[in-house]
Design an enzyme around this catalytic site. Structure first.
Site, mmCIF file in Angstrom:
data_model
loop_
_atom_site.group_PDB
_atom_site.id
_atom_site.type_symbol
_atom_site.label_atom_id
_atom_site.label_comp_id
_atom_site.label_asym_id
_atom_site.label_seq_id
_atom_site.Cartn_x
_atom_site.Cartn_y
_atom_site.Cartn_z
ATOM 1 N N ASP A 1 -89.131 -15.770 100.477
ATOM 2 C CA ASP A 1 -88.995 -15.291 99.097
ATOM 3 C C ASP A 1 -89.739 -16.163 98.087
ATOM 4 O O ASP A 1 -89.967 -15.747 96.963
ATOM 5 C CB ASP A 1 -87.514 -15.101 98.707
ATOM 6 C CG ASP A 1 -86.665 -16.324 98.898
ATOM 7 O OD1 ASP A 1 -87.183 -17.363 99.366
ATOM 8 O OD2 ASP A 1 -85.454 -16.261 98.580
ATOM 9 N N ARG A 2 -90.125 -17.375 98.483
ATOM 10 C CA ARG A 2 -90.896 -18.216 97.550
ATOM 11 C C ARG A 2 -92.386 -18.124 97.842
ATOM 12 O O ARG A 2 -92.787 -17.838 98.966
ATOM 13 C CB ARG A 2 -90.494 -19.683 97.705
ATOM 14 C CG ARG A 2 -89.073 -19.952 97.320
ATOM 15 C CD ARG A 2 -88.807 -21.443 97.366
ATOM 16 N NE ARG A 2 -87.427 -21.689 96.981
ATOM 17 C CZ ARG A 2 -86.986 -22.805 96.429
ATOM 18 N NH1 ARG A 2 -87.820 -23.804 96.216
ATOM 19 N NH2 ARG A 2 -85.729 -22.943 96.099
ATOM 20 N N GLU B 1 -88.825 -17.648 88.561
ATOM 21 C CA GLU B 1 -88.212 -18.964 88.407
ATOM 22 C C GLU B 1 -89.277 -20.037 88.625
ATOM 23 O O GLU B 1 -90.226 -19.829 89.383
ATOM 24 C CB GLU B 1 -87.097 -19.163 89.430
ATOM 25 C CG GLU B 1 -85.946 -18.206 89.278
ATOM 26 C CD GLU B 1 -84.775 -18.637 90.152
ATOM 27 O OE1 GLU B 1 -83.890 -19.324 89.622
ATOM 28 O OE2 GLU B 1 -84.756 -18.301 91.343
ATOM 29 N N SER C 1 -83.174 -20.971 103.465
ATOM 30 C CA SER C 1 -84.378 -20.880 102.652
ATOM 31 C C SER C 1 -85.354 -22.021 102.844
ATOM 32 O O SER C 1 -85.835 -22.255 103.937
ATOM 33 C CB SER C 1 -83.959 -20.734 101.195
ATOM 34 O OG SER C 1 -85.054 -20.395 100.424
ATOM 35 N N HIS C 2 -85.557 -22.808 101.782
ATOM 36 C CA HIS C 2 -86.570 -23.872 101.830
ATOM 37 C C HIS C 2 -86.017 -25.151 102.455
ATOM 38 O O HIS C 2 -86.743 -26.126 102.594
ATOM 39 C CB HIS C 2 -87.051 -24.163 100.414
ATOM 40 C CG HIS C 2 -85.930 -24.567 99.507
ATOM 41 N ND1 HIS C 2 -85.008 -23.656 99.042
ATOM 42 C CD2 HIS C 2 -85.551 -25.761 99.030
ATOM 43 C CE1 HIS C 2 -84.116 -24.280 98.302
ATOM 44 N NE2 HIS C 2 -84.411 -25.570 98.278
ATOM 45 N N ARG D 1 -81.842 -32.280 89.041
ATOM 46 C CA ARG D 1 -83.165 -31.761 88.695
ATOM 47 C C ARG D 1 -83.381 -31.968 87.197
ATOM 48 O O ARG D 1 -82.503 -31.630 86.397
ATOM 49 C CB ARG D 1 -83.274 -30.278 89.019
ATOM 50 C CG ARG D 1 -82.931 -29.911 90.462
ATOM 51 C CD ARG D 1 -83.575 -28.568 90.839
ATOM 52 N NE ARG D 1 -83.023 -27.994 92.041
ATOM 53 C CZ ARG D 1 -83.306 -28.394 93.290
ATOM 54 N NH1 ARG D 1 -84.124 -29.408 93.478
ATOM 55 N NH2 ARG D 1 -82.770 -27.796 94.330
ATOM 56 N N ASP E 1 -91.994 -19.744 101.867
ATOM 57 C CA ASP E 1 -90.942 -20.654 102.337
ATOM 58 C C ASP E 1 -90.217 -20.121 103.581
ATOM 59 O O ASP E 1 -90.621 -19.120 104.165
ATOM 60 C CB ASP E 1 -89.945 -20.949 101.207
ATOM 61 C CG ASP E 1 -89.008 -19.779 100.935
ATOM 62 O OD1 ASP E 1 -89.423 -18.633 101.157
ATOM 63 O OD2 ASP E 1 -87.861 -20.015 100.494
ATOM 64 N N LYS F 1 -86.523 -12.400 95.149
ATOM 65 C CA LYS F 1 -87.875 -12.860 94.919
ATOM 66 C C LYS F 1 -88.684 -12.571 96.173
ATOM 67 O O LYS F 1 -88.128 -12.373 97.249
ATOM 68 C CB LYS F 1 -87.900 -14.323 94.507
ATOM 69 C CG LYS F 1 -87.166 -15.288 95.382
ATOM 70 C CD LYS F 1 -87.138 -16.655 94.679
ATOM 71 C CE LYS F 1 -86.618 -17.734 95.589
ATOM 72 N NZ LYS F 1 -85.217 -18.070 95.296
ATOM 73 N N ASP G 1 -87.526 -18.392 104.255
ATOM 74 C CA ASP G 1 -87.111 -16.991 104.350
ATOM 75 C C ASP G 1 -88.047 -16.033 103.621
ATOM 76 O O ASP G 1 -87.715 -14.855 103.440
ATOM 77 C CB ASP G 1 -85.672 -16.836 103.836
ATOM 78 C CG ASP G 1 -85.524 -17.246 102.385
ATOM 79 O OD1 ASP G 1 -86.295 -18.108 101.921
ATOM 80 O OD2 ASP G 1 -84.636 -16.714 101.692
ATOM 81 N N LYS H 1 -76.144 -15.490 103.354
ATOM 82 C CA LYS H 1 -76.081 -14.860 102.035
ATOM 83 C C LYS H 1 -75.616 -13.427 102.216
ATOM 84 O O LYS H 1 -76.022 -12.756 103.159
ATOM 85 C CB LYS H 1 -77.470 -14.778 101.373
ATOM 86 C CG LYS H 1 -78.335 -15.999 101.464
ATOM 87 C CD LYS H 1 -79.566 -15.845 100.574
ATOM 88 C CE LYS H 1 -80.820 -15.544 101.363
ATOM 89 N NZ LYS H 1 -82.058 -15.624 100.579
HETATM 90 C C1 VG1 Z 1 -82.955 -23.672 93.929
HETATM 91 C C2 VG1 Z 1 -83.894 -23.278 92.812
HETATM 92 C C3 VG1 Z 1 -83.555 -21.895 92.306
HETATM 93 C C4 VG1 Z 1 -83.585 -20.901 93.469
HETATM 94 C C5 VG1 Z 1 -82.671 -21.376 94.572
HETATM 95 C C6 VG1 Z 1 -82.747 -20.506 95.809
HETATM 96 O O1 VG1 Z 1 -81.627 -23.734 93.437
HETATM 97 O O2 VG1 Z 1 -83.842 -24.210 91.768
HETATM 98 O O3 VG1 Z 1 -84.462 -21.545 91.304
HETATM 99 O O4 VG1 Z 1 -83.175 -19.634 93.046
HETATM 100 O O5 VG1 Z 1 -83.028 -22.700 94.967
HETATM 101 O O6 VG1 Z 1 -84.048 -20.432 96.300
HETATM 102 P P1 VG1 Z 1 -80.895 -25.109 93.031
HETATM 103 O O7 VG1 Z 1 -79.525 -24.719 92.633
HETATM 104 O O8 VG1 Z 1 -80.975 -25.994 94.226
HETATM 105 O O9 VG1 Z 1 -81.716 -25.674 91.910
HETATM 106 V V1 VG1 Z 1 -84.288 -20.148 97.939
HETATM 107 O O10 VG1 Z 1 -85.864 -19.724 98.161
HETATM 108 O O11 VG1 Z 1 -83.828 -21.685 98.483
HETATM 109 O O12 VG1 Z 1 -83.107 -19.045 98.366
HETATM 110 CO CO CO Z 2 -86.202 -18.959 99.965
#
Ligand code: VG1
Ligand code: CO
Length: 541
Positions: free
Chosen positions: A281-282, A363, A113-114, A496, A277, A376, A279, A126
């Site tokens: 989804d953000r 979120e 992801s990010h 966080r 981001d 998302k 992948d 995943k």
């Molecule tokens: C983070 C975010 C959460 C989101 C998750 C996956 O998780 O806070 O809101 O769903 O990333 O996003 P964490 O446990 O690091 O706070 V993505 O776009 O990285 O799949």
């Molecule tokens: Co993502």
């Protein structure tokens, strides 16, 4: 071509976190690491013989290697078909769309992801179930349990498949269908939004910049925004997916998408900016001199949903993750629909969406979506905003300010303390836990604590309980501080801290002034500097 059974030994650390298994690339490249986890997925689900699996990833380093391994394992384990994106590419929302549209058994998405990518960056995997959404905890727990016992995996010795050409090939008794990653997703978007209205907006000279951050959304945005909606060529920047995202963090927030922010705040800024981001989804939505907070974005989309063709009949309800601001709750009250509060992570929205309790969810971490898929969806959120601007004729700034005037404003910020010592992070949470009973009634300046607790969630559909989902401190004026540890990092721990303060009328204060006192209280109660060894947060969004 034949199926091989290979003996292996378990790894102890294959516990999926907030969103799948995420580790550094060197960890994933250990012999059998990927194979063990994939076999653990297959061993934890039943009934897939002869069925279809969706497969793709965000194109980061190791994506193309992993795809070939998974194809051979799916063939050896008896899947009937794998639908795989051309060049192994599928955004997370597009994978969810395909699983639902073709009624497949499930899907595997390769992404961290990010998180940054590249040789020493992060990789992830995943598993999504047949509703198109992330596997719920009961499934991920079973996968983890299996990964600790696994002794062998099955894999075909077939040669690698050419994923550059769309069309079908056979491997063992399985069909591999290489599909265009964009087509089905683009059709779904067209069925939800008023493409004619958005096309007229662009035809009228509206200026937009979409920053794909060298991640997976580039090809999607070029097709949808430039080709189908007629935005001028060059509207999508950083559009070519790179294995290391150009060395950047593909995380759409004002800090990591600095290039977009500088452009939007500069003399030549567009009418609207957006970023997605790794992948896809953000999303981040930006106007002239304003970045919309994701919590506000969710509330605004909900309040205006009936202006969009796909939601013209109204919405069934809203859900937000617990740390997300309470802005959406007020919209739910006004619309007389329910608002659900879930733990962090998209997997917790699945049951609510399947049961039609909610239509929209989001979120604070730049994630928003609806019942159209079970992930998302970055491009969906951006099209929603473009559709809103097109039909209201307002600017991003006007929409946000009008919303605050009607509902009041939630001043909101998140402070991340990244890569801190895991034991110290756990000690900080224990330190907070030990104070929970005595915090109510304590006064800090003009703030008084009303109550404090540790969030536990009972899924209203299947009754499953998820405990220890964050520590919350509530104040008598409705403000809130939340503490939790990240479940997506790959090194050490990340703390966080979320700040949320509501003001009905005073909507034009400076954010840091509005939250300053709460930030001080968080530092004091949790003793953040002592436990983290950091005087200030690593990242503020
Ligand atoms: C983070 C975010 C959460 C989101 C998750 C996956 O998780 O806070 O809101 O769903 O990333 O996003 P964490 O446990 O690091 O706070 V993505 O776009 O990285 O799949
Ligand atoms: Co993502």
């Amino acid at each position: 071509m034949s199926v091989q059974t290979i003996s292996t030994t378990p790894f102890e650390d294959q516990n999926p976190g907030t969103s799948g298994l995420r580790k550094t690339v060197p960890v994933f490249r250990q012999p059998h690491y990927l194979e063990n986890f994939v076999q653990s997925i297959f061993d934890s689900v039943t009934g897939y013989q002869g069925k279809t699996l969706v497969l793709g990833g965000d194109g980061r380093f190791f994506n193309s290697v992993a795809i070939q391994v998974i194809l051979k394992m799916a063939a050896a384990n008896g899947f009937g078909k794998v639908m795989v994106g051309q060049y192994g590419i599928l955004s997370t929302p597009a994978a969810s769309c395909l699983i639902r549209k073709y009624g497949t058994f499930g899907g595997i998405i390769l992404s961290a992801s990010h998180n940054p990518g590249g040789l020493s960056g992060d990789f992830g995997i995943k598993y999504n179930i047949g509703n198109g959404g992330p596997a719920p905890e009961k499934v991920t727990n079973a996968i983890y349990a299996r990964s600790r016992e696994i002794r062998e995996f099955k894999i075909s010795d077939a040669p690698d498949v050419d994923l550059g050409k769309t069309g079908s090939v056979r491997m063992e008794n399985m069909t591999i269908e290489v599909i265009d990653p964009v087509t089905d997703y683009a059709e779904l978007m067209q069925s939800i939004f008023d493409f004619d209205a958005i096309r007229s907006l662009f035809a009228g000279g509206f200026r937009f910049r979409f920053d794909a951050m060298h991640a997976v959304c580039g090809p999607y945005a070029r097709t949808i925004i430039e080709k189908m909606l007629g935005a001028p060529e060059g509207t999508v920047v950083n559009a070519v997916p790179l294995e290391d995202f150009g060395g950047h963090h593909p995380d759409p927030n004002p800090v990591n998408a600095k290039e977009l922010m500088d452009y939007m705040n500069g003399p030549d800024g567009a009418d609207m900016g957006a970023a997605t981001d790794g992948d896809g989804d953000r999303n981040m939505i930006v106007g002239r001199h304003i970045a919309v907070t994701p919590s506000d974005s969710l509330a605004i989309l909900a309040a205006n949903a009936t202006l969009i063709p796909g939601y013209s009949g109204g919405i069934a309800g809203i859900a937000r993750s617990m740390p997300t601001s309470t802005a959406a709750d007020r919209v739910a009250v006004a619309l007389q629909v329910s608002c659900y509060e879930t733990p962090t992570g998209w997997k917790f929205f699945g049951d609510l969406l399947d049961d039609n309790k909610i239509t929209l969810c989001g979120e604070e971490s730049y994630g928003t979506s609806s019942n159209h898929i079970r992930e998302k969806d970055g491009i969906w959120a951006i099209l929603f905003w473009l559709n809103l601007l097109a039909v209201t004729g307002k600017s991003v700034n006007e929409i946000v300010h009008d919303h605050w005037k009607s509902y009041g404003r939630n001043y909101y910020s998140r402070h991340d303390y990244v890569n801190i010592d895991s034991r110290q992070a756990a000690a900080l949470m224990d330190h907070l836990r030990s104070q929970l009973d005595g915090l109510a009634g304590k006064r800090f300046g003009r703030y008084m604590i009303e109550k404090a607790d540790e969030f536990s969630y009972t899924d209203p559909v299947d009754g499953s309980v998820s405990g220890r989902q964050g520590i919350r401190i509530f104040f008598t004026d409705g403000s809130r501080i939340v503490f939790r540890l990240s479940g997506t990092g790959t090194v050490g721990a990340t703390l966080r801290v979320y700040f949320d303060r509501y003001e009905k009328d005073r909507i034009d204060q400076d954010l840091s002034a509005a939250l300053g006192e709460l930030i001080g209280i968080a530092g004091e109660v949790a003793d953040i500097a002592r436990f983290t060894g950091l005087k200030k947060p690593t990242l503020i969004t």
